[in-house]
Design a protein around this motif. Structure first.
Motif, PDB file in Angstrom:
ATOM      1  N   GLY A 111       6.187   7.712  -2.416  1.00 19.47           N
ATOM      2  CA  GLY A 111       5.923   6.341  -1.984  1.00 19.47           C
ATOM      3  C   GLY A 111       4.459   5.992  -1.920  1.00 19.47           C
ATOM      4  N   LYS A 112       3.636   6.912  -1.410  1.00 23.22           N
ATOM      5  CA  LYS A 112       2.208   6.646  -1.263  1.00 23.22           C
ATOM      6  C   LYS A 112       1.540   6.430  -2.621  1.00 23.22           C
ATOM      7  N   MET A 113       1.959   7.194  -3.601  1.00 25.09           N
ATOM      8  CA  MET A 113       1.387   7.067  -4.945  1.00 25.09           C
ATOM      9  C   MET A 113       1.752   5.715  -5.556  1.00 25.09           C
ATOM     10  N   LEU A 114       3.014   5.291  -5.384  1.00 23.83           N
ATOM     11  CA  LEU A 114       3.453   4.006  -5.916  1.00 23.83           C
ATOM     12  C   LEU A 114       2.699   2.867  -5.248  1.00 23.83           C
ATOM     13  N   CYS A 115       2.472   3.023  -3.948  1.00 27.75           N
ATOM     14  CA  CYS A 115       1.819   1.978  -3.177  1.00 27.75           C
ATOM     15  C   CYS A 115       0.435   1.656  -3.731  1.00 27.75           C
ATOM     16  N   GLY A 116      -0.203   2.622  -4.304  1.00 31.99           N
ATOM     17  CA  GLY A 116      -1.530   2.389  -4.845  1.00 31.99           C
ATOM     18  C   GLY A 116      -1.528   1.805  -6.246  1.00 31.99           C
ATOM     19  N   ARG A 117      -0.343   1.733  -6.872  1.00 35.78           N
ATOM     20  CA  ARG A 117      -0.273   1.292  -8.259  1.00 35.78           C
ATOM     21  C   ARG A 117       0.363  -0.087  -8.432  1.00 35.78           C
ATOM     22  N   ILE A 118       1.198  -0.490  -7.499  1.00 35.21           N
ATOM     23  CA  ILE A 118       1.864  -1.789  -7.565  1.00 35.21           C
ATOM     24  C   ILE A 118       1.877  -2.382  -6.169  1.00 35.21           C
ATOM     25  N   THR A 119       1.792  -3.698  -6.074  1.00 35.29           N
ATOM     26  CA  THR A 119       1.694  -4.345  -4.763  1.00 35.29           C
ATOM     27  C   THR A 119       3.001  -5.036  -4.389  1.00 35.29           C
ATOM     28  N   GLU A 120       3.173  -5.234  -3.089  1.00 33.46           N
ATOM     29  CA  GLU A 120       4.334  -5.979  -2.599  1.00 33.46           C
ATOM     30  C   GLU A 120       4.314  -7.405  -3.140  1.00 33.46           C
ATOM     31  N   ARG A 121       3.118  -7.948  -3.318  1.00 33.67           N
ATOM     32  CA  ARG A 121       2.966  -9.315  -3.833  1.00 33.67           C
ATOM     33  C   ARG A 121       3.590  -9.429  -5.232  1.00 33.67           C
ATOM     34  N   GLN A 122       3.293  -8.471  -6.078  1.00 33.17           N
ATOM     35  CA  GLN A 122       3.829  -8.496  -7.436  1.00 33.17           C
ATOM     36  C   GLN A 122       5.356  -8.388  -7.432  1.00 33.17           C
ATOM     37  N   LEU A 123       5.867  -7.478  -6.613  1.00 34.83           N
ATOM     38  CA  LEU A 123       7.318  -7.280  -6.546  1.00 34.83           C
ATOM     39  C   LEU A 123       8.028  -8.492  -5.955  1.00 34.83           C
TER      40      LEU A 123
END
Length: 205
Positions: free
Chosen positions: A173-185
């Motif tokens: 999860g931590k790795m994904l968090c740095g690559r894509i944002t909640e805003r985009q999703l």
């Protein structure tokens, strides 16, 4: 049924990633067995999915034309709300801040536990996830999808979507968090709902 399954899978995956339940599972997995937390969180989300689909199915008692117009209104309204929410979110996502909020929620719950056995940890993960999901955007999304789509298809797709997101949360999860944002999703989720609403307009009532 395949259409309902695909809709449930895509919408839930897009709206559940980096959601508050995602961060709760991610933080719990840092402290306890990741597979124990995966089991607890996925079970809670599956239970909420079944409940949400049941709520959506209550609409079947309404006249068909009313259900059709309600479906369009919910899809478009919810989609536009998600897009608006995404627009108001900061462009740069602060994952550490959201993770700290999840830590605070977990710490408060663990302060009330008498003992931390495997059973109590599993129950903690289940309850925290279930409560956090209540009234959340993914619950509303599931209810909206279940109004006029195959309930088994929506349930299967949504449960699988939740399971995928939870698996990502407890493993990387931590790795994904740095690559894509909640805003985009959130933009993606809103766009999908607007698309479903537009398609529903052209369906026969």
């Amino acid at each position: 049924m395949l259409t309902a399954f695909t809709a449930g899978l895509t919408v839930i995956t897009a709206t559940e990633l980096l959601d508050k339940t995602f961060f709760i599972a991610m933080y719990l997995a840092m402290k306890h067995s990741r597979w124990l937390i995966f089991s607890a969180a996925t079970s809670a989300l599956a239970a909420m999915t079944i409940l949400s689909v049941g709520l959506g199915q209550f609409a079947s008692f309404l006249p068909k034309s009313t259900v059709h117009h309600l479906e369009i209104a919910l899809f478009l309204g919810f989609g536009l709300k998600l897009i608006y929410d995404a627009y108001k979110m900061p462009v740069v996502d602060n994952c550490d801040r959201v993770l700290e909020e999840a830590e605070e929620v977990v710490s408060k719950a663990e302060g009330k536990l008498v003992a931390k056995s495997t059973g109590t940890i599993w129950l903690e993960g289940f309850l925290l996830t279930f409560i956090a999901e209540w009234g959340d955007r993914t619950q509303l999304a599931t209810i909206s999808l279940a109004i006029d789509k195959n309930p088994l298809g929506v349930t299967a797709g949504a449960v699988l979507g939740h399971a995928i997101c939870t698996l990502i949360a407890v493993t990387c999860g931590k790795m994904l968090c740095g690559r894509i944002t909640e805003r985009q999703l959130t933009f993606i989720g809103g766009g999908l709902f607007v698309l479903f609403g537009i398609l529903a307009v052209f369906e026969k009532s």
